[in-house]
Design a protein around this motif. Structure first.
Motif, mmCIF file in Angstrom:
data_model
loop_
_atom_site.group_PDB
_atom_site.id
_atom_site.type_symbol
_atom_site.label_atom_id
_atom_site.label_comp_id
_atom_site.label_asym_id
_atom_site.label_seq_id
_atom_site.Cartn_x
_atom_site.Cartn_y
_atom_site.Cartn_z
ATOM 1 N N GLU A 12 0.827 -1.205 0.000
ATOM 2 C CA GLU A 12 0.000 0.000 0.000
ATOM 3 C C GLU A 12 0.861 1.255 0.000
ATOM 4 N N ILE A 13 1.932 1.233 0.782
ATOM 5 C CA ILE A 13 2.831 2.395 0.849
ATOM 6 C C ILE A 13 3.460 2.654 -0.513
ATOM 7 N N GLN A 14 3.862 1.604 -1.205
ATOM 8 C CA GLN A 14 4.453 1.774 -2.524
ATOM 9 C C GLN A 14 3.438 2.369 -3.511
ATOM 10 N N LEU A 15 2.182 1.920 -3.428
ATOM 11 C CA LEU A 15 1.146 2.451 -4.311
ATOM 12 C C LEU A 15 0.842 3.914 -3.988
ATOM 13 N N ILE A 16 0.785 4.229 -2.697
ATOM 14 C CA ILE A 16 0.523 5.613 -2.287
ATOM 15 C C ILE A 16 1.678 6.511 -2.737
ATOM 16 N N TYR A 17 2.886 5.990 -2.623
ATOM 17 C CA TYR A 17 4.049 6.789 -3.050
ATOM 18 C C TYR A 17 4.010 7.092 -4.536
ATOM 19 N N GLN A 18 3.571 6.120 -5.337
ATOM 20 C CA GLN A 18 3.486 6.347 -6.783
ATOM 21 C C GLN A 18 2.535 7.505 -7.091
ATOM 22 N N GLY A 19 1.398 7.534 -6.401
ATOM 23 C CA GLY A 19 0.455 8.628 -6.598
ATOM 24 C C GLY A 19 1.005 9.948 -6.101
ATOM 25 N N PHE A 20 1.699 9.904 -4.966
ATOM 26 C CA PHE A 20 2.301 11.105 -4.383
ATOM 27 C C PHE A 20 3.336 11.683 -5.341
ATOM 28 N N LYS A 21 4.151 10.810 -5.923
ATOM 29 C CA LYS A 21 5.208 11.264 -6.824
ATOM 30 C C LYS A 21 4.641 11.875 -8.113
ATOM 31 N N GLN A 22 3.516 11.342 -8.579
ATOM 32 C CA GLN A 22 2.909 11.898 -9.784
ATOM 33 C C GLN A 22 2.492 13.350 -9.576
ATOM 34 N N GLU A 23 1.945 13.645 -8.397
ATOM 35 C CA GLU A 23 1.513 15.005 -8.090
ATOM 36 C C GLU A 23 2.666 15.881 -7.619
ATOM 37 N N PHE A 57 6.792 12.997 1.997
ATOM 38 C CA PHE A 57 5.973 11.798 1.818
ATOM 39 C C PHE A 57 5.703 11.136 3.164
ATOM 40 N N GLU A 58 6.692 11.121 4.024
ATOM 41 C CA GLU A 58 6.521 10.511 5.345
ATOM 42 C C GLU A 58 5.438 11.237 6.148
ATOM 43 N N ASP A 59 5.469 12.574 6.137
ATOM 44 C CA ASP A 59 4.434 13.355 6.826
ATOM 45 C C ASP A 59 3.050 12.998 6.272
ATOM 46 N N PHE A 60 2.967 12.998 4.940
ATOM 47 C CA PHE A 60 1.705 12.721 4.265
ATOM 48 C C PHE A 60 1.177 11.339 4.648
ATOM 49 N N LEU A 61 2.058 10.361 4.656
ATOM 50 C CA LEU A 61 1.657 8.979 4.922
ATOM 51 C C LEU A 61 1.164 8.816 6.360
ATOM 52 N N ILE A 62 1.858 9.439 7.299
ATOM 53 C CA ILE A 62 1.472 9.332 8.707
ATOM 54 C C ILE A 62 0.082 9.932 8.933
ATOM 55 N N CYS A 63 -0.159 11.096 8.351
ATOM 56 C CA CYS A 63 -1.466 11.737 8.515
ATOM 57 C C CYS A 63 -2.559 10.966 7.802
ATOM 58 N N LEU A 64 -2.241 10.465 6.612
ATOM 59 C CA LEU A 64 -3.219 9.674 5.874
ATOM 60 C C LEU A 64 -3.582 8.408 6.650
ATOM 61 N N SER A 65 -2.601 7.813 7.284
ATOM 62 C CA SER A 65 -2.846 6.621 8.097
ATOM 63 C C SER A 65 -3.782 6.942 9.263
#
Length: 202
Positions: free
Chosen positions: A38-49, A94-102
């Motif tokens: 899931e983290i890898q998929l979320i990162y792919q979307g994050f990187k696109q934006e 990305f780490e900040d984003f992931l923690i809050c999204l979680s």
């Protein structure tokens, strides 16, 4: 390109993000409620934006605005950005984003209530005042855009602010602490049901 040994992100754009020393995939999985996949998929979307690996406030507002094209999202997006900017540095990694999204998607009711309190505590004073509520209510009305029309006038906003704040401030002390906020929300079935909508599957 072979996987990077210390992060496990199979991604050409990782070099930029490395400058901000992200935690490894194992560490991110342990700090959040997402799986490594899931983290890898979320990162792919994050990187696109955000190809640079970080998001500043203006970029965040632009992305947020795409979800509400007919509304003024700037005020609400600014408040949400402040909750994602965990180090108050003016940028979100990305780490900040992931923690809050979680927290928002997989956290407990208490976790999400604490996030909402942080969102409402616009001055970051550790308590919510009527002025804080007013800022939030104004931002929400702007976010609703045409949907709120013709109700989006200053008097309506003031009345709404007063009504909501008085419901929380039962002791009439002029502010709401985290403890007050949690206690009130946890004892209100409608609030709990509304917050539970945030529990989504990425």
């Amino acid at each position: 390109m072979p996987k990077t040994s210390n992060t496990d992100y199979d991604d050409d754009g990782l070099e930029t993000l490395k400058r901000y020393k992200p935690r490894s995939l194992d560490e991110l999985a342990s700090r959040t409620k997402f799986s490594k996949k899931e983290i890898q998929l979320i990162y792919q979307g994050f990187k696109q934006e955000c190809p640079s690996g970080i998001v500043n406030e203006e970029t965040f507002k632009h992305i947020y605005g795409q979800f509400f094209p007919f509304a003024d999202t700037s005020s609400y997006a600014r408040l949400v950005f402040a909750t994602f900017d965990l180090r108050s540095s003016g940028c979100v990694t990305f780490e900040d984003f992931l923690i809050c999204l979680s927290t928002l998607c997989r956290g407990s009711i208490e976790d999400r209530l604490r996030w909402i309190f942080t969102l409402y505590d616009t001055k970051k004073s550790g308590k919510i005042t009527k002025d804080d509520f007013h800022v939030i209510v104004c931002a929400v009305y702007a976010l609703l855009g045409n949907v709120a029309s013709p109700c989006c006038d200053l008097e309506t906003i003031r009345e709404h602010t007063t009504t909501v704040f008085q419901r929380f401030d039962k002791s009439h002390q002029g502010y709401i602490t985290m403890e007050d906020f949690m206690s009130f929300c946890l004892n209100d079935t409608n609030i709990i049901q509304s917050i539970d909508v945030l529990r989504t599957i990425v």
